[in-house]
Design an enzyme around this catalytic site. Structure first.
Site, PDB file in Angstrom:
ATOM      1  CB  ALA A 287       2.308   1.564  15.251  1.00 31.29           C
TER       2      ALA A 287
ATOM      3  CE  LYS B  88      -6.933   6.547   5.058  1.00 35.28           C
ATOM      4  NZ  LYS B  88      -5.507   6.275   4.737  1.00 35.28           N
TER       5      LYS B  88
ATOM      6  CE  LYS C  25      -2.209   1.611   3.748  1.00 35.85           C
ATOM      7  NZ  LYS C  25      -1.934   3.049   3.742  1.00 35.85           N
TER       8      LYS C  25
ATOM      9  CB  VAL D 237      -2.158  -4.785  13.297  1.00 37.13           C
ATOM     10  CG1 VAL D 237      -1.065  -5.676  13.854  1.00 37.13           C
ATOM     11  CG2 VAL D 237      -3.481  -5.546  13.223  1.00 37.13           C
TER      12      VAL D 237
ATOM     13  NE  ARG E 205       2.819   4.053  12.888  1.00 37.48           N
ATOM     14  CZ  ARG E 205       1.957   4.735  13.634  1.00 37.48           C
ATOM     15  NH1 ARG E 205       2.406   5.645  14.475  1.00 37.48           N
ATOM     16  NH2 ARG E 205       0.653   4.520  13.548  1.00 37.48           N
TER      17      ARG E 205
ATOM     18  N   PRO F 261     -17.310  13.964  -7.879  1.00 36.00           N
ATOM     19  CG  PRO F 261     -19.428  13.069  -8.255  1.00 36.00           C
ATOM     20  CD  PRO F 261     -18.736  14.229  -7.614  1.00 36.00           C
ATOM     21  CG  ASN F 262     -14.777  16.069 -13.603  1.00 35.50           C
ATOM     22  OD1 ASN F 262     -14.863  15.271 -14.536  1.00 35.50           O
ATOM     23  ND2 ASN F 262     -13.942  17.098 -13.623  1.00 35.50           N
ATOM     24  CB  THR F 263     -12.025  16.185  -8.447  1.00 42.68           C
ATOM     25  OG1 THR F 263     -12.546  17.445  -8.875  1.00 42.68           O
ATOM     26  CG2 THR F 263     -10.577  16.364  -8.013  1.00 42.68           C
TER      27      THR F 263
HETATM   28  O1  3DU Z   1      -0.261   2.423  11.928  1.00 42.82           O
HETATM   29  P1  3DU Z   1       0.648   1.835  10.873  1.00 42.82           P
HETATM   30  O2  3DU Z   1       2.016   2.420  10.830  1.00 42.82           O
HETATM   31  O3  3DU Z   1       0.642   0.317  10.942  1.00 42.82           O
HETATM   32  O4  3DU Z   1       0.034   2.213   9.425  1.00 42.82           O
HETATM   33  C1  3DU Z   1      -1.304   2.014   9.089  1.00 42.82           C
HETATM   34  C2  3DU Z   1      -1.528   2.444   7.671  1.00 42.82           C
HETATM   35  O5  3DU Z   1      -2.905   2.321   7.340  1.00 42.82           O
HETATM   36  C3  3DU Z   1      -1.148   3.888   7.368  1.00 42.82           C
HETATM   37  O6  3DU Z   1      -0.712   3.936   6.027  1.00 42.82           O
HETATM   38  C4  3DU Z   1      -2.444   4.639   7.519  1.00 42.82           C
HETATM   39  O7  3DU Z   1      -2.475   5.798   6.728  1.00 42.82           O
HETATM   40  C5  3DU Z   1      -3.441   3.612   7.008  1.00 42.82           C
HETATM   41  N1  3DU Z   1      -4.781   3.738   7.582  1.00 42.82           N
HETATM   42  C6  3DU Z   1      -4.992   3.707   8.908  1.00 42.82           C
HETATM   43  O8  3DU Z   1      -4.038   3.567   9.685  1.00 42.82           O
HETATM   44  C7  3DU Z   1      -6.299   3.834   9.407  1.00 42.82           C
HETATM   45  C8  3DU Z   1      -7.344   3.946   8.592  1.00 42.82           C
HETATM   46  O9  3DU Z   1      -8.555   4.018   9.070  1.00 42.82           O
HETATM   47  C9  3DU Z   1      -7.102   3.944   7.228  1.00 42.82           C
HETATM   48  C10 3DU Z   1      -5.812   3.829   6.767  1.00 42.82           C
END
Ligand code: 3DU
Length: 211
Positions: free
Chosen positions: A172, A60, A31, A170, A191, A65-67
Site C-alpha cells: 500500500a 510507538k 502487530k 510494502v 492493507r 521514562p516513567n510514563t
Molecule cells: O501500510 P500498511 O497498511 O501495510 O501498514 C503498515 C503498518 O506498519 C501500519 O500498522 C503502520 O502503522 C506501521 N508502520 C508504518 O507503516 C511505518 C512506520 O515507519 C512504522 C510503522
C-alpha cells in the site's frame, strides 16, 4: 528466512479475529496498533491468543521514562510479547521500554526511520543513524526501518549489525516485497493483506518470503 508480520489495523474485533485466524498459517506474528486496541481494549490479546503467534504492541511509545514504563507494564501484563517504541525521545525513555520488555521476557523494537513521505522532513542528516545507534546502545532487540527506502535500510543495517530489522511499507505504501525481503528480518504488511478480498490468500502469496 524473513518473517511476515501482519499489521492488524482493523478497528473491529470480529473482523480482526476472522482475518487473524485465516491468515495465521501464513504469518509469523501479529502487530496490533491503536486502530484495533482503541476499539477493543487490551483484552484483544486474549482473543488473538488462539493461533499462538507472537503479539507485537505497536504503540510507538514516545513519552518520559516513567510514563513509558507504565505503558509497557500495561502492555506486557496484557499478554503482548513485544513492544514498538520511538527512539527520538532519547535513551532514557527508550531504555525504560526495553527494560520493562526484558523483565517480562519480551522484546522491544525502536523506530529508527519511518516509511511515509513526510518522515523525511525530520528523519534526515543522520537522525535515523543516531537512533539506530541508540537502539544498539540501549540493548533494544531491533529497529523498525522503511521498506519504502531500501537504501536507508542497507545503511541502518551497517549500524545495527545482527539485530532485527522489521520493515513496514510494502504494498500500500509502495515498497517492493522482493527488494526489501532480503535486507530485513521481517516485513510488516497491513492493507495488502487485511484489505484484500481474500486476506488468507494474500498472506499466503506474501509468505513466499518465509522460505
Ligand atoms: O501500510 P500498511 O497498511 O501495510 O501498514 C503498515 C503498518 O506498519 C501500519 O500498522 C503502520 O502503522 C506501521 N508502520 C508504518 O507503516 C511505518 C512506520 O515507519 C512504522 C510503522
Amino acid at each position: 528466512m524473513t518473517e511476515l508480520i501482519l499489521a492488524l489495523d482493523v478497528p473491529d474485533r470480529k473482523r480482526a479475529l476472522k482475518i487473524a485466524e485465516s491468515c495465521a498459517p501464513f504469518i509469523d506474528a501479529i502487530k496490533v496498533g491503536y486502530p484495533l486496541v482503541l476499539s477493543t481494549g487490551l483484552s484483544i490479546t486474549e482473543d488473538l491468543a488462539g493461533p499462538g503467534l507472537p503479539l507485537i504492541a505497536d504503540f510507538k511509545i514516545a513519552d518520559i521514562p516513567n510514563t513509558n514504563r507504565l505503558i509497557c507494564e500495561a502492555v506486557f501484563s496484557a499478554g503482548f510479547d513485544a513492544v514498538i517504541a520511538h527512539g527520538f525521545v532519547g535513551s532514557d525513555a527508550a531504555r525504560a521500554c526495553i527494560e520493562v520488555a526484558h523483565s517480562h521476557s519480551g522484546s522491544a523494537y525502536i523506530v529508527a526511520e519511518m516509511s511515509h513521505p513526510g518522515a523525511t522532513e525530520f528523519f534526515h542528516d543522520g537522525v535515523a543513524e543516531r537512533i539506530a545507534k541508540l537502539a544498539v546502545a540501549c540493548r533494544a532487540d531491533g529497529i523498525i526501518a522503511p521498506a519504502t527506502r531500501p537504501e536507508r535500510v542497507v545503511r541502518l543495517r551497517q549500524i545495527v549489525g545482527e539485530k532485527a530489522i522489521y520493515s513496514p511499507g510494502v504494498g500500500a505504501q509502495g515498497g517492493d516485497l522482493d527488494t526489501i525481503a532480503g535486507l530485513v528480518d521481517g516485513v510488516i504488511v497491513g492493507r495488502s493483506i487485511y484489505a484484500a478480498d481474500d486476506p488468507a490468500a494474500a498472506a499466503e502469496r506474501l509468505s513466499c518470503i518465509r522460505r
